[in-house]
Enzyme design. Structure first.
Site, mmCIF file in Angstrom:
data_model
loop_
_atom_site.group_PDB
_atom_site.id
_atom_site.type_symbol
_atom_site.label_atom_id
_atom_site.label_comp_id
_atom_site.label_asym_id
_atom_site.label_seq_id
_atom_site.Cartn_x
_atom_site.Cartn_y
_atom_site.Cartn_z
ATOM 1 C CE LYS A 118 -4.355 -1.645 1.187
ATOM 2 N NZ LYS A 118 -5.632 -1.459 1.804
ATOM 3 C CE LYS A 200 -8.370 -10.925 -1.784
ATOM 4 N NZ LYS A 200 -8.183 -10.842 -0.359
ATOM 5 C CE LYS A 203 -12.771 -5.645 0.666
ATOM 6 N NZ LYS A 203 -11.941 -4.608 1.225
#
Ligand code: TRP
Length: 336
Positions: A118, A200, A203
């Site tokens: 991040k 992955k 979202k």
């Protein structure tokens, strides 16, 4: 143990309302949670405190938090049987998070891969919250003394750090926290992006053609599956190493239909990828249809949602308060 607390094993997990829930969230997490309601004492929450470690638009955050609650319920999490709540409603999370910050080491926090990822992605906003995210997550978990924490593979490191922090605290002050186990389901644990099966299904990213969100319309779902990345072998065979795209589609199909990989290989022997992708798309459309319809209905019923999160916050606080006061006593705070 208090008589109000049941003797069932305790489960707890959270999802950040920082993006739309996806097919991956459902198959990898929420669906498995729903099945456990009778055998476990389950707590699930919207991790809004964690969401703000990355800049959020306030109106979107509020809307998504409520949508996420509606979607949890539509996915089968019965609010009578599970404690569903919003993290910021239970102030003990932030309070224990602070205490645990003082027992989490700089080196440990620096080694978290999610932090490193991040920080690389948000170079202009590497804030303190992003760095201490794992101590807040440890607080989320340890407040409820859970036996198991169902998470995706990517969160395992955080649960391991939680165990280290809990052991460290227990070592200094005596038995305070139960040491939780990460619980990683096998089937559907990792649904990958349809366009980049090495990643992955995310979202958080907007308009990613590699993901299916729970609220996607059937035609969009079919179109995305049609464009899913495959390989040049033209054989439906499970081999995540050399055939990540097809293996991901097989994982999704297996989770949607209950078929085994062997059955899927037999079903599609000699079939082209086009047919296979259409079948997977159709299975996903049918899987998500009732969820999308029920979510849309629930999100309009603000009074009902409010009653669910109020009740959830009350039940969660009851447990959280007891753990926090024990911790405050042990570290030497003067009681009020
Ligand atoms: N960090 C988790 C994620 O990104 C969300 C989360 C926050 C969580 N607190 C938690 C998960 C506690 C399990 C337990 O998915």
């Amino acid at each position: 143990m208090d008589e109000k607390q049941s003797k069932k094993p305790v489960m707890l997990s959270g999802i950040k309302p920082s993006g739309e829930l996806t097919l991956g969230s459902y198959l990898g997490a929420i669906r498995n949670w729903a099945e456990r309601a009778n055998d476990y004492d389950c707590y699930y929450f919207m991790a809004d405190l964690h969401a703000i470690t990355v800049r959020q638009n306030p109106a979107d955050l509020r809307r998504r938090t409520l949508e996420q609650l509606a979607q949890y319920i539509a996915c089968g999490l019965d609010p009578q049987k599970n404690t569903l709540f919003i993290q910021s409603h239970v102030h003990e999370h932030a309070e224990l998070g602070w205490v645990l910050n003082c027992y989490a080491m700089f080196g440990e926090l620096s080694r978290m891969t999610q932090f490193k990822d991040k920080a690389a992605k948000n170079a202009e906003n590497i804030n303190g919250g992003l760095f201490t995210y794992p101590s807040l997550m440890a607080a989320d978990i340890l407040l409820y003394q859970p036996d198991f924490v169902p998470v995706g593979e990517d969160q395992k490191q955080h649960v391991e750090l939680t165990r280290d922090i809990a052991n460290r605290f227990n070592g200094v002050y005596g038995e305070t926290f139960k040491i939780p186990q990460p619980f990683i389901p096998k089937i559907g644990a990792r649904v990958m992006s349809l366009v980049d099966p090495s990643k992955k299904m995310s979202k958080s990213e907007d308009e990613d053609p590699g993901r299916i969100i729970l609220m996607d319309k059937p035609e969009d779902i079919l179109r995305r599956f049609k464009r899913a990345v495959t390989d040049s072998e033209a054989q439906v065979r499970f081999d995540p190493e050399t055939k990540p795209g097809i293996s991901n589609l097989m994982t999704i199909y297996a989770a949607a239909t209950g078929s085994s990989f062997a059955q899927i290989e037999a079903e599609f022997a000699g079939c082209g990828y086009g047919d296979f992708k259409r079948k997977v798309g159709e299975a996903v459309v049918e899987l998500l249809r009732p969820i999308r319809e029920e979510s849309a209905k629930l999100i309009r019923d603000k009074a009902y949602l409010e009653s669910v999160y109020r009740d959830g916050a009350q039940r969660a606080s009851y447990i959280a308060r007891r753990t926090l006061s024990k911790v405050y006593r042990k570290v030497g705070f003067v009681g009020l």
